[in-house]
Design an enzyme around this catalytic site. Structure first.
Site, PDB file in Angstrom:
ATOM      1  N   ASP A  19      11.638  -1.527   0.102  1.00 45.84           N
ATOM      2  CA  ASP A  19      10.709  -2.604   0.492  1.00 45.84           C
ATOM      3  C   ASP A  19      10.376  -3.498  -0.710  1.00 45.84           C
ATOM      4  OD1 ASP A  19       9.386  -4.017   2.453  1.00 45.84           O
ATOM      5  OD2 ASP A  19       7.581  -2.777   2.439  1.00 45.84           O
ATOM      6  N   LYS A  68      -6.565   2.212  -2.107  1.00 45.65           N
ATOM      7  CA  LYS A  68      -5.889   1.781  -0.881  1.00 45.65           C
ATOM      8  C   LYS A  68      -6.158   2.823   0.205  1.00 45.65           C
ATOM      9  CE  LYS A  68      -1.059   1.021   0.573  1.00 45.65           C
ATOM     10  NZ  LYS A  68       0.316   0.991   0.033  1.00 45.65           N
ATOM     11  N   GLY A 113      -4.262  -5.189   5.041  1.00 39.78           N
ATOM     12  CA  GLY A 113      -2.939  -5.313   5.652  1.00 39.78           C
ATOM     13  C   GLY A 113      -2.808  -4.327   6.794  1.00 39.78           C
ATOM     14  N   GLY A 114      -1.586  -4.219   7.321  1.00 37.44           N
ATOM     15  CA  GLY A 114      -1.342  -3.307   8.442  1.00 37.44           C
ATOM     16  C   GLY A 114      -1.585  -1.847   8.077  1.00 37.44           C
ATOM     17  N   PHE A 115      -1.496  -1.531   6.780  1.00 38.00           N
ATOM     18  CA  PHE A 115      -1.662  -0.156   6.293  1.00 38.00           C
ATOM     19  C   PHE A 115      -3.132   0.258   6.229  1.00 38.00           C
ATOM     20  CE2 PHE A 115      -1.569  -3.190   2.819  1.00 38.00           C
ATOM     21  CZ  PHE A 115      -2.764  -2.917   2.193  1.00 38.00           C
ATOM     22  N   GLY A 116      -4.041  -0.720   6.063  1.00 32.45           N
ATOM     23  CA  GLY A 116      -5.448  -0.415   5.825  1.00 32.45           C
ATOM     24  C   GLY A 116      -6.057  -1.445   4.891  1.00 32.45           C
TER      25      GLY A 116
END
Length: 322
Positions: free
Chosen positions: A151, A52, A33-36
């Site tokens: 979120d 993660k 995802g955008g986080f990694g």
């Protein structure tokens, strides 16, 4: 500064070499995802984990610190467990308990696609909704400091081997004292489609724990409908915004007639979940129930629930009259 003062025994701090070893040199990728990227790994004692890695971190690593400082110190059956973390140079990783059934998103939006996932029936979805509600109530009421998640969405609800839900991803979370009702925020946070209206426009009210209640309501409506709340692919224009369509059906006393319902009992459960969700997405935060009240409503029968006032604002800015 945070790491220098970090003295907690849990979660464990690991080195980059430890992380490489537990993931077998990042061999098995679970998702991105955008986080990694998330990799499957195994602790030395054989416990499977999800690692993660974070490639982007807000400011001075605010989202990373949020995760370690909030999830690392709490334990609840419906909150994902943070077992460890790594911070070496600019490289950061978070090590969670492994959730074999992935995220709720995979089970409620994949009906049109051929997948290996068995669709969940409405009774199981009700159990999952209760578990999520209990997890959010714990964050709001059960910790020494109130934790606002900001979120809540299907992608951030992970499922264990028994399909018990666990809230994950606390990168946007905020801590406040339990008697603090108003939160000041410099910018909107969350995911479009789940963000409470007061977060991006203060005219609707103040930002508080009720903002998570709104997100929960939008999530439950997606569980009931098996689709995104806003779906431009839907052929009937009146059904594009699902919450408004559901409200119309309930007020007029119609069945929801959704694909997953097969009998009267299941239809009643779907209606009950929809009514609770519509209470949760009231535009005025003061009109939304607390998560404690939501749990009580989830345990009640359909007949004992009141139909909420319309949660939608018309183009004139007034609430729609029904």
């Amino acid at each position: 500064m945070f790491l220098a003062t970090y003295r907690a025994t849990k979660p464990t701090r690991y080195s980059f070499a430890d992380v490489k070893k537990m993931t077998k040199h990042f061999k098995h990728k679970l998702g991105q995802g955008g986080f990694g990227t998330v990799y499957k790994g195994e602790l030395p004692n054989g416990i499977p984990v999800a690692v993660k890695t974070l490639i982007k971190s807000k400011g001075e690593g605010e989202d990373f610190i949020n995760e370690v400082a909030t999830v690392g110190r709490i334990h609840h059956a419906n909150v994902v467990r943070l077992l460890g973390f790594c911070s070496e140079g600019t490289w950061r990783a978070l090590i969670y308990e492994f959730m074999p059934n992935e995220s709720l998103e995979k089970y409620i939006f994949d009906k049109r696609n051929k997948t290996d996932h068995q669709p969940l029936d409405i009774k199981k979805l009700q159990e999952i909704a209760i578990g999520i509600a209990q997890g959010i109530e714990y964050l709001h009421q059960g910790c020494s400091q109130r934790i606002l998640h900001f979120d809540i969405k299907p992608h951030n609800i992970l499922l264990d081997h028994n399909f018990n839900p666990k809230i994950s991803d606390f990168g946007l979370a905020k801590l406040c004292s339990r008697d603090q009702s108003i939160i000041t925020m410099t910018a909107a946070r969350g995911t479009m489609g789940y963000i409470a209206p007061e977060i991006y426009c203060r005219n609707f009210g103040t930002v508080s724990y009720k903002s998570d209640v709104y997100s929960f309501g939008m999530l439950v409506l997606e569980m009931v409908g098996g689709r995104k709340n806003v779906d431009p692919e839907i052929e009937k224009t009146s059904e594009i915004y699902f919450p408004e369509w559901v409200y119309g059906q309930i007020v007029q006393g119609h069945d929801l007639g959704l694909v997953m319902q097969r009998n009267g009992v299941e239809e009643d459960i779907a209606k009950k979940l929809a009514i609770i969700a519509l209470w949760c997405i009231q535009w005025n935060p003061m009109d939304r129930p607390s998560m404690t009240k939501v749990i009580h409503m989830l345990m009640e029968n359909l007949e004992s629930l009141e139909i909420p006032p319309t949660p939608f604002v018309s183009s004139t800015g007034q609430k729609n009259g029904v």
